[in-house]
Design a protein around this motif. Structure first.
Motif, short mmCIF file in Angstrom:
data_model
loop_
_atom_site.label_atom_id
_atom_site.label_comp_id
_atom_site.label_asym_id
_atom_site.label_seq_id
_atom_site.Cartn_x
_atom_site.Cartn_y
_atom_site.Cartn_z
N LEU A 259 25.39 -19.06 3.98
CA LEU A 259 25.00 -17.90 3.16
C LEU A 259 26.15 -17.48 2.24
O LEU A 259 25.93 -17.19 1.06
CB LEU A 259 24.58 -16.74 4.06
N SER B 109 17.22 -12.69 5.00
CA SER B 109 18.34 -12.57 4.05
C SER B 109 18.13 -13.43 2.82
O SER B 109 18.38 -13.01 1.69
CB SER B 109 19.65 -12.97 4.74
N TYR B 110 17.63 -14.67 3.03
CA TYR B 110 17.41 -15.57 1.90
C TYR B 110 16.20 -15.15 1.06
O TYR B 110 16.20 -15.37 -0.17
CB TYR B 110 17.24 -17.01 2.39
N GLU C 1 25.34 -20.74 9.72
CA GLU C 1 24.46 -20.00 8.82
C GLU C 1 25.23 -18.96 8.00
O GLU C 1 24.93 -18.74 6.83
CB GLU C 1 23.33 -19.33 9.61
N ILE C 2 26.22 -18.33 8.62
CA ILE C 2 27.05 -17.36 7.88
C ILE C 2 27.83 -18.07 6.78
O ILE C 2 27.90 -17.59 5.64
CB ILE C 2 28.02 -16.64 8.85
N PHE D 5 18.23 -14.59 9.30
CA PHE D 5 18.79 -15.24 8.11
C PHE D 5 17.70 -15.61 7.10
O PHE D 5 17.96 -15.61 5.89
CB PHE D 5 19.59 -16.49 8.52
N SER D 6 16.50 -15.92 7.57
CA SER D 6 15.40 -16.20 6.63
C SER D 6 15.08 -14.97 5.79
O SER D 6 14.81 -15.08 4.59
CB SER D 6 14.16 -16.69 7.39
#
Length: 438
Positions: free
Chosen positions: A398, A183-184, A394-395, A180-181
């Motif tokens: 986001l 992704s950001y 987290e999903i 996820f990091s």
């Protein structure tokens, strides 16, 4: 209250507590400690181990030394499935000691300590029945208090006998957070590109939004490193400090951005009204308090004084902040509706009203999912799938960021404001409806 009653209440309260970060822990137990102490809550595989080292054990009692019984103080493991049976035993027999229960996995008592002056014990126990267990210390001796140093290690053995200090349901977290990091970071790069290609439409709020993405990415990188080092070594090696720093900045920025977008600051008006400033003055200090509570909860456990109080503080502050950030959005919707009656720009106001109404729904949905649904997942998920609640959170985060940034991204030609007479008349008709009333 009888000792058994105190133990029963302690057991129930401690089992309601969330899982503690499973790592190597050292703790000084003082004489004023409660009769039941929870050290760890950990999901074991069939290769699980518990290592306990106690030293400088001192038992003080108002009763004569000849009456004291060292078997009344000891350590044990208890699964959640066995909790009800233990509570029934305690309820049926007020003088019952939990160390005598057939439903616990007994480890050792103070009779096993080395002779004075060491008064110590160090041993490792295999856990061959996979389940989520809680490691407890119980003091059933009447009118006695215990002081000691305790060091605990709980872990599972991977292939090749490598120790994994993360619970069976959390061992996937380092990879999850790192994914996820990334992704950001990609999201931030795309946002910078959007702002660069639409320079004329970039406002100060868009720069704050870029800062929010940066803090979120750094927060997740630190979370991934924190969990990785705990998984491999049992200690976070300082990454937990960086995690809490970036988490604090990220949470404050998130609530600030939502409030400022809700007020229309910088893209609808260049200033904040007094009541809007008061919301920020309430939310930001409360978030400071919430993050202090988060650190206390995350870095300690139920074995410290006022731990339950810190949990209540965190929950209360979080609820207050979630309610507070809704007000500016509602005020903006009402203000736009009032303005639409007098300024003759029906279509523009209808577009703005639609946008803010959608934002209101998105914020409510995000808060509901991350506070209620995620909590429900944590509660009902089997211990092997505890990571699912983290993934869901987290999903959802986001998705919320993507929708919020899309709704308020800088664009030079906004489709909302390309108008003709027919659209203007249709907008006036729509604004006469009550559909935008909250």
């Amino acid at each position: 209250m009888a000792v058994a009653g105190v133990l029963a209440v302690s057991l129930l309260l401690l089992f309601l507590a969330p899982p503690i970060a499973a790592e190597i822990k050292s703790l000084k137990i003082t004489a004023d400690a409660p009769p039941m102490i929870l050290f760890e809550k950990f999901g074991f595989t069939h290769t699980g181990h518990v290592t306990i080292a106690v030293s400088e054990v001192l038992v003080t009692s108002s009763l004569p030394a000849s009456v004291s019984d060292p078997t009344r103080c000891g350590f044990f493991l208890l699964s959640e499935e066995s909790l009800i049976q233990v509570l029934i035993e305690l309820q049926q027999n007020p003088s019952f000691c939990v160390l005598d229960s057939k439903y616990i996995k007994f480890l050792f008592n103070f009779r096993d300590l080395s002779p004075s002056p060491q008064n110590s014990y160090n041993h490792s126990y295999p856990v061959t029945a996979p389940d989520e267990y809680s490691l407890f210390f119980a003091n059933c001796a009447p009118e006695s208090q215990v002081t000691m140093n305790v060091r605990t290690e709980v872990y599972n053995l991977d292939a090749g006998s490598v120790r994994d200090y993360l619970s069976a349901g959390l061992t996937q977290l380092p990879s999850l957070f790192f994914l996820f990091s990334i992704s950001y970071v990609a999201f931030l790069g795309f946002w910078i590109y959007i702002c660069f290609t639409n320079k004329r439409s970039v406002h100060r709020i868009h720069l704050l939004m870029a800062g929010l993405l940066l803090m979120k990415a750094l927060n997740l990188i630190c979370a991934a490193e924190d969990k990785h080092y705990v998984k491999v070594t049992g200690t976070p090696h300082g990454w937990d400090v960086l995690f809490y720093i970036f988490q604090f900045i990220r949470v404050v920025l998130l609530f600030t951005v939502i409030v400022l977008i809700g007020t229309g600051w910088s893209f609808l008006k260049p200033f904040l009204q007094e009541k809007e400033k008061k919301v920020l003055m309430i939310v930001i200090p409360l978030q400071v308090l919430a993050n202090v509570a988060s650190v206390v909860i995350g870095e300690t456990g139920p074995f410290i004084k006022d731990w339950v109080t810190w949990n209540q503080v965190f929950l209360l502050v979080d609820i207050v902040c979630c309610c507070a950030i809704i007000f500016p959005i509602v005020w903006s919707i009402r203000s736009l509706r009032e303005t639409s009656k007098t300024d003759g720009k029906a279509a523009r106001n209808l577009a703005k009203l639609t946008l803010f109404r959608q934002f209101y729904i998105v914020v409510i949905g995000y808060l509901y999912f991350t506070r209620i649904v995620v909590f429900a997942l944590k509660t009902i998920a089997a211990y092997k799938y505890q990571w699912v609640s983290n993934a869901a959170e987290e999903i959802a985060s986001l998705a919320f960021y993507v929708v919020m940034f899309y709704m308020f991204m800088p664009v030079e030609k906004n489709e909302y404001f390309v108008l003709d007479d027919e659209e203007e008349e249709a907008a006036e008709m729509a604004l006469r409806d009550e559909e935008f009333e909250l």
